[in-house]
Each structure stands twice: as structure tokens, then as C-alpha cells.
Scaffold this active site. Structure first.
Site, PDB file in Angstrom:
ATOM      1  N   HIS A  59      35.784  40.729  57.219  1.00 57.69           N
ATOM      2  CA  HIS A  59      36.413  40.695  58.544  1.00 57.69           C
ATOM      3  C   HIS A  59      35.578  39.855  59.522  1.00 57.69           C
ATOM      4  O   HIS A  59      35.693  40.012  60.733  1.00 57.69           O
ATOM      5  CB  HIS A  59      36.649  42.109  59.094  1.00 57.69           C
ATOM      6  CG  HIS A  59      37.778  42.823  58.397  1.00 57.69           C
ATOM      7  ND1 HIS A  59      39.059  42.849  58.878  1.00 57.69           N
ATOM      8  CD2 HIS A  59      37.805  43.512  57.226  1.00 57.69           C
ATOM      9  CE1 HIS A  59      39.825  43.542  58.043  1.00 57.69           C
ATOM     10  NE2 HIS A  59      39.084  43.942  57.023  1.00 57.69           N
ATOM     11  N   THR A  60      34.762  38.981  58.983  1.00 55.87           N
ATOM     12  CA  THR A  60      34.008  38.046  59.835  1.00 55.87           C
ATOM     13  C   THR A  60      34.740  36.710  59.948  1.00 55.87           C
ATOM     14  O   THR A  60      34.489  35.956  60.882  1.00 55.87           O
ATOM     15  CB  THR A  60      32.603  37.798  59.244  1.00 55.87           C
ATOM     16  OG1 THR A  60      32.742  37.566  57.839  1.00 55.87           O
ATOM     17  CG2 THR A  60      31.690  38.988  59.457  1.00 55.87           C
ATOM     18  N   ASP A  61      35.647  36.426  59.019  1.00 60.84           N
ATOM     19  CA  ASP A  61      36.233  35.072  58.994  1.00 60.84           C
ATOM     20  C   ASP A  61      37.065  34.777  60.230  1.00 60.84           C
ATOM     21  O   ASP A  61      36.932  33.726  60.848  1.00 60.84           O
ATOM     22  CB  ASP A  61      37.025  34.812  57.698  1.00 60.84           C
ATOM     23  CG  ASP A  61      38.154  35.789  57.424  1.00 60.84           C
ATOM     24  OD1 ASP A  61      38.259  36.837  58.119  1.00 60.84           O
ATOM     25  OD2 ASP A  61      38.940  35.521  56.498  1.00 60.84           O
ATOM     26  N   SER A 111      48.086  43.120  45.295  1.00 60.79           N
ATOM     27  CA  SER A 111      47.666  44.180  46.240  1.00 60.79           C
ATOM     28  C   SER A 111      46.313  44.785  45.899  1.00 60.79           C
ATOM     29  O   SER A 111      46.082  45.977  46.071  1.00 60.79           O
ATOM     30  CB  SER A 111      48.715  45.305  46.291  1.00 60.79           C
ATOM     31  OG  SER A 111      49.900  44.812  46.822  1.00 60.79           O
ATOM     32  N   SER A 112      45.407  43.946  45.396  1.00 57.26           N
ATOM     33  CA  SER A 112      44.105  44.467  44.977  1.00 57.26           C
ATOM     34  C   SER A 112      42.976  43.978  45.876  1.00 57.26           C
ATOM     35  O   SER A 112      41.845  44.410  45.750  1.00 57.26           O
ATOM     36  CB  SER A 112      43.810  44.019  43.547  1.00 57.26           C
ATOM     37  OG  SER A 112      43.775  42.612  43.494  1.00 57.26           O
ATOM     38  N   GLY A 113      43.276  43.027  46.771  1.00 59.81           N
ATOM     39  CA  GLY A 113      42.212  42.471  47.606  1.00 59.81           C
ATOM     40  C   GLY A 113      41.491  41.313  46.949  1.00 59.81           C
ATOM     41  O   GLY A 113      40.411  40.915  47.362  1.00 59.81           O
ATOM     42  N   SER A 120      47.632  36.071  47.074  1.00 62.65           N
ATOM     43  CA  SER A 120      48.448  35.256  47.980  1.00 62.65           C
ATOM     44  C   SER A 120      47.784  33.915  48.265  1.00 62.65           C
ATOM     45  O   SER A 120      48.431  32.866  48.219  1.00 62.65           O
ATOM     46  CB  SER A 120      48.727  36.002  49.289  1.00 62.65           C
ATOM     47  OG  SER A 120      47.526  36.385  49.905  1.00 62.65           O
ATOM     48  N   ASP A 176      39.918  33.140  52.348  1.00 61.29           N
ATOM     49  CA  ASP A 176      40.540  33.264  51.028  1.00 61.29           C
ATOM     50  C   ASP A 176      41.036  31.915  50.519  1.00 61.29           C
ATOM     51  O   ASP A 176      40.833  31.544  49.367  1.00 61.29           O
ATOM     52  CB  ASP A 176      41.706  34.252  51.087  1.00 61.29           C
ATOM     53  CG  ASP A 176      41.263  35.638  51.509  1.00 61.29           C
ATOM     54  OD1 ASP A 176      40.034  35.866  51.588  1.00 61.29           O
ATOM     55  OD2 ASP A 176      42.125  36.486  51.768  1.00 61.29           O
TER      56      ASP A 176
END
Length: 385
Positions: free
Chosen positions: A35-37, A124-126, A130, A174
Site C-alpha cells: 500500500h505504498t505504491d 483472487s489470491s493477491g 489482473s 503490479d
């Protein structure tokens, strides 16, 4: 069958001819920097040996005809008409969105194609199924139309598709790692300047990923709330993004921010300290200090659990089990957006079996869920194959 072989094989079956263009983009696991990106900060992911392959060939019209092998579903849209979402099939947004924004950048792109998509990134695994799909579609279009786009351009177009077409407010990590990954390296990315620093992965260290099978969906709610809280905290500090706040600056005003909004203060503390952990992790890796890297990974997990509040009891338990075996020889933490998904653990290769065993013996018994366990290698980014 590997996605590269499967997409080729299915294309041959479906169209009775060999594909003329094959591309592959990997998924990723983030080793540290969560959550830094989207806060313009630092991340350190690696591309993994799971990904998305596309096999295709030009058509003599302006139709994009897409078959998603894993879902056994098709989608068709035209390049000479406005590209809009297909609400009935969420996956089509990742394809249509990329093509739409490639056309925005390169209006001359009107070349139709038949495509078969095959992937083995767990959904849905992180692990960024996507982003892997977006980057593969972007590379396919770039090669198909011989467009003047770099792999970084393709990554940013993928991010734009996810933000503006699909509606997930993700940062750029990502897509960048899927586009720019290097074999046997982690990649420290400065999400503001887009500079990358390849950091060698020590030879005897295994990357383990354990899927908790607690499902998450980032388009809804919590992820976007965290993002808004971070933006509000940056405003409080009078900076463009939390990347610009040092730990010292944060500590000076922490009491004031907590009095204003205790939750926001916790979110900001996670991001500010996590950015520093990434920088420290790059130094530790360059020294080959896996013990220090492990400490930083473990601290990152505590911060995500207590300050950012994005873990789940199942994820915390997986991390606890892995850490109990790894000790000071590596680390474990939740990876990905949160609220489920996977943990990542780094440890000497000889510890893999013991980590696998303790999780197999305890996780399902405690949670009723059966984990999936992957041992990964740091892999190359998107490429023609």
C-alpha cells in the site's frame, strides 16, 4: 500444461491454424512495501513463474475476438467503435480497458485479431492475475500494431485500465513488475519516478507463497477507503503524498493527527514506516543479510495487521506458522491488497518442506480452509515467446 503451450494449442484447435503472435506476462509477489505504491512510495516485488499467455493472429477486419480459456468464455468488440464495459463479464474489462487506452495513446491502432488467453495465476489470491492479463494484452497490441510503446508505457496503460475502466484504484506496482521483472532479481521500484533498481535474490533462498483461500475483491470498499485515508493524511502534512513524510516528521505531529483522526494516523504510520522498510530491505539484500530482511518482513506484517488493519485471522495464523519454522533465517508476511489472499515467506531452500508441513498439519484444522502452497522463482517480465 503451461499457459504458453496451452494458449498455442487452443488457438490451433479453435482456428485450425498456428498463432502468429505469442506473448507472456508474469504475475508477481510483493516481498515488501504494501500500500505504498499509490502513496508515491517504494515497493519491492518480483515477477513469478506463474502468468498469462496470449496466442493470436491478425484478422482482416477491426474486430477483437477474445477467448478466455480458463473461464471458457468469449468476448468480442470492435476497434472502430467506442469501447465500453461489458458488465456481464468482469474479466473483459481488463482486456477492453487496455485496448481502449492504447487507442487513446495510439489512435492509429485499429488492427483486429483473434486471441486465446490462458493463465495459471490463482485468481483472487493477491498475485496480480489482473495486472498480468493487462500487461499481456498491452504487449500483444504493441507488437500487433508495431506501436511505439515501451514496457513501462504498457504497464501504465494497464494501471489506467484498472483504475478508470474496471474501477479498482490500484497503484502502478503490479503492472510495472509484470512488465519489467528480471530473472533471479527482486525489483525495487520508486513509484513516483518509476526508477527501478534490480536487487539480486540470494541463490539458496526460496520464495514461498501460501494462498489462504480467504477471497478478496479490491474493487469494493475497504481498499478505496484506505486510499482516501492516505490522501487525507498527506493533505494534513501539506505534502503531495505520504512518500514525502519521514518517520521523524510523522512522529513530531503524530499526537496532533491522532487527536484529529486516530484511524487516519494509524494508516499514515503504516505507509511512512513501510517506505523506510523497503529502503532498508534493499540494503539488507545487497549485503546478503536475509536475517535482517526477515525482521523487516515480519515488522511489515505487524504494521499491516495493527496500523493498516488489512489482514485476517487466517492470514495472521499462516504468518505465525511460517515464522515459527523460519526463525531468524528469513521472514513471512501478508502480501497483496489484503483482506485475504496470500502470504509470502523467504527462507533457505532446506526449510521449504518444514514450512509446508507445519501449515498442512495446522491451517485447515484451525480454519476449515485448505491452503495452496507454491514455491516460486523470480522471473523475467513480459516478453514475446
Amino acid at each position: 500444461m503451461h499457459p504458453k503451450s496451452q494458449s498455442r494449442h487452443l488457438f490451433q484447435q479453435k482456428y485450425n491454424k498456428a498463432p502468429t503472435l505469442n506473448v507472456y506476462a508474469p504475475g508477481r509477489v510483493n516481498i515488501i512495501g504494501e500500500h505504498t505504491d499509490y502513496n508515491d512510495g517504494f515497493v519491492m516485488p518480483c515477477a513469478i513463474n506463474y502468468g498469462t499467455a496470449i496466442s493470436g493472429a491478425k484478422r482482416d477486419d477491426q474486430v477483437f475476438n477474445v477467448y478466455a480459456a480458463d473461464l471458457n468464455e468469449c468476448d468480442q468488440f470492435r476497434l472502430d467503435q467506442p469501447i465500453v464495459p461489458n458488465p456481464a463479464k468482469k474479466w473483459t474489462g481488463y482486456v477492453r480497458g487496455v485496448v481502449k487506452f492504447i487507442q487513446e495513446r495510439c489512435p492509429e491502432f485499429r488492427q483486429g485479431a483473434d486471441l486465446v488467453i490462458s493463465g495459471n495465476v490463482p485468481l483472487s489470491s493477491g498475485l496480480s492475475s489482473s495486472a498480468s492479463l493487462e500487461v499481456a494484452v498491452g504487449k500483444f497490441c504493441q507488437l500487433l500494431g508495431e506501436l511505439p510503446l515501451s514496457n513501462t508505457d504498457i504497464a501504465l496503460i494497464g494501471q489506467k485500465a484498472e483504475n478508470r475502466f474496471v474501477g479498482a484504484n490500484c497503484g502502478n506496482m503490479d503492472q510495472l513488475i509484470s512488465a519489467l521483472g528480471q530473472a533471479e532479481h527482486l525489483l525495487m521500484i520508486d513509484c513516483r519516478s518509476l526508477e527501478t533498481l534490480p536487487t539480486p535474490m540470494p541463490k539458496d533462498i526460496a520464495v514461498m507463497i501460501v494462498n489462504s483461500h480467504v477471497k478478496h475483491d479490491l474493487v469494493t470498499g475497504e481498499y478505496n477507503t484506505r486510499r482516501q485515508q492516505c490522501e487525507a493524511a498527506a493533505k494534513f502534512f501539506g505534502v503531495k503524498a505520504l512518500r514525502d513524510v519521514s518517520i521523524e516528521q510523522f512522529q513530531k505531529r503524530e499526537t496532533e493527527l491522532t487527536a484529529l483522526d486516530a484511524e487516519m494516523a494509524k494508516r499514515a504510520r503504516h505507509v511512512v514506516t513501510e517506505n523506510q522498510r523497503v529502503l532498508d530491505a534493499a540494503q539488507a539484500l545487497n549485503r546478503g543479510d536475509i536475517s535482517r530482511l526477515g525482521e523487516l518482513m515480519n515488522a511489515s506484517h505487524v504494521s499491516m495487521r495493527d496500523d493498516f488493519e488489512i489482514t485476517t485471522p487466517e492470514i495472521d495464523y499462516l504468518v505465525e506458522l511460517a515464522q515459527s519454522v523460519i526463525g531468524k533465517s528469513g521472514g513471512a508476511r501478508m502480501t497483496g491488497g489484503g483482506f485475504g489472499g496470500c502470504i509470502v515467506a523467504l527462507a533457505p531452500a532446506e526449510k521449504v518442506d518444514a514450512v509446508r508441513q507445519i501449515i498442512a498439519d495446522n491451517y485447515q484444522q484451525r480454519t476449515g480452509l485448505k491452503e495452496d502452497f507454491y514455491v516460486c522463482t523470480a522471473s523475467k517480465g513480459v516478453h514475446q515467446c
